[in-house]
Scaffold this motif. Structure first.
Motif, PDB file in Angstrom:
ATOM      1  N   ALA A  82      91.252  32.717  19.650  1.00  0.00           N
ATOM      2  CA  ALA A  82      91.829  33.729  18.539  1.00  0.00           C
ATOM      3  C   ALA A  82      92.075  33.801  17.733  1.00  0.00           C
ATOM      4  CB  ALA A  82      93.616  33.641  19.869  1.00  0.00           C
ATOM      5  N   GLU A  83      92.035  32.234  16.918  1.00  0.00           N
ATOM      6  CA  GLU A  83      92.258  31.877  16.236  1.00  0.00           C
ATOM      7  C   GLU A  83      90.919  31.818  15.384  1.00  0.00           C
ATOM      8  OE1 GLU A  83      94.148  28.284  16.248  1.00  0.00           O
ATOM      9  OE2 GLU A  83      96.530  29.302  16.548  1.00  0.00           O
ATOM     10  N   THR A  84      89.893  31.323  15.726  1.00  0.00           N
ATOM     11  CA  THR A  84      89.307  31.050  15.166  1.00  0.00           C
ATOM     12  C   THR A  84      87.431  31.880  15.394  1.00  0.00           C
ATOM     13  OG1 THR A  84      87.981  29.380  16.368  1.00  0.00           O
ATOM     14  CG2 THR A  84      88.928  28.420  14.677  1.00  0.00           C
ATOM     15  N   CYS A  85      87.201  33.280  15.083  1.00  0.00           N
ATOM     16  CA  CYS A  85      86.261  34.343  15.670  1.00  0.00           C
ATOM     17  C   CYS A  85      84.679  34.042  14.843  1.00  0.00           C
ATOM     18  CB  CYS A  85      86.847  35.749  15.632  1.00  0.00           C
ATOM     19  SG  CYS A  85      85.811  36.923  16.182  1.00  0.00           S
ATOM     20  N   GLY A  86      84.157  33.707  16.008  1.00  0.00           N
ATOM     21  CA  GLY A  86      83.117  33.417  16.172  1.00  0.00           C
ATOM     22  C   GLY A  86      82.418  32.419  16.495  1.00  0.00           C
ATOM     23  N   ILE A  87      82.931  31.213  16.658  1.00  0.00           N
ATOM     24  CA  ILE A  87      82.670  30.172  16.907  1.00  0.00           C
ATOM     25  C   ILE A  87      82.370  29.726  18.222  1.00  0.00           C
ATOM     26  CG2 ILE A  87      83.498  27.379  16.501  1.00  0.00           C
ATOM     27  CD1 ILE A  87      84.952  28.802  13.721  1.00  0.00           C
ATOM     28  N   PRO A  88      80.899  29.727  17.998  1.00  0.00           N
ATOM     29  CA  PRO A  88      80.479  28.701  19.692  1.00  0.00           C
ATOM     30  C   PRO A  88      81.798  28.026  20.337  1.00  0.00           C
ATOM     31  CG  PRO A  88      79.178  28.836  18.756  1.00  0.00           C
ATOM     32  CD  PRO A  88      80.025  29.019  17.625  1.00  0.00           C
ATOM     33  N   VAL A  89      81.789  28.015  21.947  1.00  0.00           N
ATOM     34  CA  VAL A  89      82.442  26.849  22.534  1.00  0.00           C
ATOM     35  C   VAL A  89      81.499  27.044  23.762  1.00  0.00           C
ATOM     36  CG1 VAL A  89      84.825  26.091  23.333  1.00  0.00           C
ATOM     37  CG2 VAL A  89      84.882  27.384  21.942  1.00  0.00           C
ATOM     38  N   ILE A  90      81.480  25.643  23.778  1.00  0.00           N
ATOM     39  CA  ILE A  90      80.459  24.991  25.549  1.00  0.00           C
ATOM     40  C   ILE A  90      82.026  24.324  26.242  1.00  0.00           C
ATOM     41  CG2 ILE A  90      78.628  24.039  25.872  1.00  0.00           C
ATOM     42  CD1 ILE A  90      77.188  24.801  23.629  1.00  0.00           C
ATOM     43  N   VAL A  91      81.938  24.673  27.483  1.00  0.00           N
ATOM     44  CA  VAL A  91      82.592  24.165  28.544  1.00  0.00           C
ATOM     45  C   VAL A  91      81.446  23.476  29.955  1.00  0.00           C
ATOM     46  CG1 VAL A  91      83.872  24.597  29.740  1.00  0.00           C
ATOM     47  CG2 VAL A  91      84.415  25.848  28.110  1.00  0.00           C
ATOM     48  N   ILE A  92      82.165  21.924  29.911  1.00  0.00           N
ATOM     49  CA  ILE A  92      82.079  21.566  30.633  1.00  0.00           C
ATOM     50  C   ILE A  92      82.532  21.586  31.425  1.00  0.00           C
ATOM     51  CG2 ILE A  92      80.688  19.146  31.209  1.00  0.00           C
ATOM     52  CD1 ILE A  92      79.842  18.383  27.805  1.00  0.00           C
ATOM     53  N   GLU A  93      81.453  20.990  32.954  1.00  0.00           N
ATOM     54  CA  GLU A  93      83.205  21.144  34.373  1.00  0.00           C
ATOM     55  C   GLU A  93      83.184  20.081  34.632  1.00  0.00           C
ATOM     56  OE1 GLU A  93      81.976  24.937  36.910  1.00  0.00           O
ATOM     57  OE2 GLU A  93      79.878  24.116  36.551  1.00  0.00           O
ATOM     58  N   ALA A  94      84.543  19.561  34.512  1.00  0.00           N
ATOM     59  CA  ALA A  94      85.047  18.825  35.130  1.00  0.00           C
ATOM     60  C   ALA A  94      84.310  18.247  36.513  1.00  0.00           C
ATOM     61  CB  ALA A  94      86.637  18.526  35.124  1.00  0.00           C
ATOM     62  N   ILE A  95      84.591  19.336  37.336  1.00  0.00           N
ATOM     63  CA  ILE A  95      83.848  19.326  38.467  1.00  0.00           C
ATOM     64  C   ILE A  95      83.352  20.588  38.734  1.00  0.00           C
ATOM     65  CG2 ILE A  95      85.958  18.263  39.822  1.00  0.00           C
ATOM     66  CD1 ILE A  95      86.838  20.310  40.725  1.00  0.00           C
ATOM     67  N   GLN A  96      82.222  20.896  40.091  1.00  0.00           N
ATOM     68  CA  GLN A  96      81.418  22.353  40.287  1.00  0.00           C
ATOM     69  C   GLN A  96      82.660  23.325  40.304  1.00  0.00           C
ATOM     70  OE1 GLN A  96      78.018  22.159  41.490  1.00  0.00           O
ATOM     71  NE2 GLN A  96      77.560  20.516  39.810  1.00  0.00           N
ATOM     72  N   SER A  97      82.416  24.441  39.642  1.00  0.00           N
ATOM     73  CA  SER A  97      84.018  25.767  40.494  1.00  0.00           C
ATOM     74  C   SER A  97      83.588  26.566  40.085  1.00  0.00           C
ATOM     75  CB  SER A  97      85.240  25.161  40.354  1.00  0.00           C
ATOM     76  OG  SER A  97      85.735  26.590  40.666  1.00  0.00           O
ATOM     77  N   VAL A  98      82.648  27.803  40.717  1.00  0.00           N
ATOM     78  CA  VAL A  98      82.235  29.201  39.975  1.00  0.00           C
ATOM     79  C   VAL A  98      83.815  29.632  39.774  1.00  0.00           C
ATOM     80  CG1 VAL A  98      81.742  31.053  41.187  1.00  0.00           C
ATOM     81  CG2 VAL A  98      80.918  29.221  42.096  1.00  0.00           C
ATOM     82  N   ALA A 100      86.243  27.950  38.276  1.00  0.00           N
ATOM     83  CA  ALA A 100      86.779  27.833  36.692  1.00  0.00           C
ATOM     84  C   ALA A 100      86.191  28.050  35.556  1.00  0.00           C
ATOM     85  CB  ALA A 100      86.422  26.017  36.584  1.00  0.00           C
ATOM     86  N   ALA A 101      84.717  27.990  36.177  1.00  0.00           N
ATOM     87  CA  ALA A 101      83.122  28.488  35.574  1.00  0.00           C
ATOM     88  C   ALA A 101      83.792  30.239  35.342  1.00  0.00           C
ATOM     89  CB  ALA A 101      82.452  28.653  36.116  1.00  0.00           C
ATOM     90  N   VAL A 102      83.996  31.144  35.726  1.00  0.00           N
ATOM     91  CA  VAL A 102      84.757  32.650  35.733  1.00  0.00           C
ATOM     92  C   VAL A 102      85.570  32.442  35.088  1.00  0.00           C
ATOM     93  CG1 VAL A 102      85.282  34.481  36.775  1.00  0.00           C
ATOM     94  CG2 VAL A 102      83.612  33.373  37.101  1.00  0.00           C
ATOM     95  N   ALA A 103      86.252  31.280  34.682  1.00  0.00           N
ATOM     96  CA  ALA A 103      87.942  31.659  34.114  1.00  0.00           C
ATOM     97  C   ALA A 103      87.803  31.273  32.988  1.00  0.00           C
ATOM     98  CB  ALA A 103      88.603  30.722  34.257  1.00  0.00           C
ATOM     99  N   ALA A 104      86.853  30.132  32.342  1.00  0.00           N
ATOM    100  CA  ALA A 104      85.775  30.070  30.967  1.00  0.00           C
ATOM    101  C   ALA A 104      85.392  30.734  29.923  1.00  0.00           C
ATOM    102  CB  ALA A 104      85.397  28.526  30.900  1.00  0.00           C
ATOM    103  N   MET A 105      84.220  31.204  31.593  1.00  0.00           N
ATOM    104  CA  MET A 105      83.645  32.606  30.157  1.00  0.00           C
ATOM    105  C   MET A 105      84.818  33.566  30.211  1.00  0.00           C
ATOM    106  SD  MET A 105      80.468  31.278  30.069  1.00  0.00           S
ATOM    107  CE  MET A 105      79.332  32.648  29.538  1.00  0.00           C
ATOM    108  N   LYS A 106      85.266  33.813  31.107  1.00  0.00           N
ATOM    109  CA  LYS A 106      85.779  35.153  30.567  1.00  0.00           C
ATOM    110  C   LYS A 106      86.991  34.696  29.736  1.00  0.00           C
ATOM    111  CE  LYS A 106      87.017  37.671  35.238  1.00  0.00           C
ATOM    112  NZ  LYS A 106      87.981  37.665  36.297  1.00  0.00           N
ATOM    113  N   ALA A 107      87.400  33.327  29.536  1.00  0.00           N
ATOM    114  CA  ALA A 107      88.476  33.250  28.097  1.00  0.00           C
ATOM    115  C   ALA A 107      87.754  32.817  26.704  1.00  0.00           C
ATOM    116  CB  ALA A 107      88.512  31.556  28.319  1.00  0.00           C
ATOM    117  N   GLY A 108      86.271  33.206  26.859  1.00  0.00           N
ATOM    118  CA  GLY A 108      85.526  32.711  25.416  1.00  0.00           C
ATOM    119  C   GLY A 108      84.405  32.075  25.131  1.00  0.00           C
ATOM    120  N   ALA A 109      84.420  30.966  26.435  1.00  0.00           N
ATOM    121  CA  ALA A 109      83.608  30.182  26.415  1.00  0.00           C
ATOM    122  C   ALA A 109      81.355  30.880  25.958  1.00  0.00           C
ATOM    123  CB  ALA A 109      82.887  29.409  27.614  1.00  0.00           C
ATOM    124  N   ARG A 110      80.760  29.710  25.179  1.00  0.00           N
ATOM    125  CA  ARG A 110      79.122  30.228  25.344  1.00  0.00           C
ATOM    126  C   ARG A 110      78.519  30.372  26.536  1.00  0.00           C
ATOM    127  NH1 ARG A 110      75.320  31.660  24.979  1.00  0.00           N
ATOM    128  NH2 ARG A 110      73.583  31.515  23.240  1.00  0.00           N
TER     129      ARG A 110
END
Length: 210
Positions: A82-98, A100-110
């Motif tokens: 919300a504060e830094t539009c345009g800067i990519p974010v890559i999320v590393i899963e702490a545990i494999q979870s579909v 959690a991955a979907v939530a991260a992508m919806k939140a803006g993860a690249r």
């Protein structure tokens, strides 16, 4: 033209990556991995220190663990996007979870990388994200790179070659003009974009965000 630039590894190296992970060993491992590629890095063990750093100086890219100190980083991700539009974010899963991955992508993860981590895949994802950020920034009406609109077509061609790490001689051969003419165009590009040198010129373009 500049909007057709395909950044070389040399051009992509002049960026800073922020790492958010409560595991010190993991932070150090990622930091070494990225620094070996030529990236500058800063790592943070909690979201508060991460947010404070971002408020002072934003990175070019963020790599964050999906869970930090037993808490989801989704709120931190949403705030960052919300504060830094345009800067990519890559999320590393702490545990494999579909979910959690979907939530991260919806939140803006690249992208979301699963564990165990594939270093080559992660580095490829980073290069792709930075390249896309650069290209979309140059071609987007929502981003104005300082001095870019004042460049002539030839100066933009020279900028393209500089961003790809070409020397003056190589640029001259590519454009079919003299070495001296390239020097003149390069000097004008740097003056118009207020760049100290070629590396600074690439940094200006990479760090420009909406």
């Amino acid at each position: 033209m500049v909007d057709e630039i395909s950044l070389s590894k040399r051009a992509l190296a002049d960026v800073t990556i922020y790492i958010l992970d409560s595991d010190l060993q993991s932070c150090e491992h990622l930091s070494v991995l990225f620094r070996l590629e030529g990236y500058a890095t800063h790592f943070f063990l909690d979201t508060d220190s991460f947010n404070r750093a971002v408020s002072k100086r934003g990175p070019n890219l963020v790599v964050m663990k999906s869970v930090v100190a037993e808490q989801s980083t989704i709120p931190a991700l949403m705030q960052f996007k919300a504060e830094t539009c345009g800067i990519p974010v890559i999320v590393i899963e702490a545990i494999q979870s579909v979910d959690a991955a979907v939530a991260a992508m919806k939140a803006g993860a690249r992208d979301v990388c699963s564990v165990p981590l594939d270093s080559e895949h992660l580095l490829g994802t980073i290069r792709s994200a930075l390249r896309q950020q650069f290209q979309s920034g140059v071609g987007s009406n929502s981003i104005e790179i300082r001095g870019f609109n004042s460049l002539t077509d030839r100066e933009r061609e020279v900028l393209n070659l500089i961003a790809n790490g070409r020397s003056n001689k190589e640029a001259a051969n590519t454009l079919g003009i003299s070495h001296r003419t390239v020097e003149v165009h390069r000097c004008r590009v740097m003056q118009k974009m207020n760049a100290k040198n070629a590396a600074d010129l690439v940094r200006i373009v990479l760090q420009t965000s909406p």
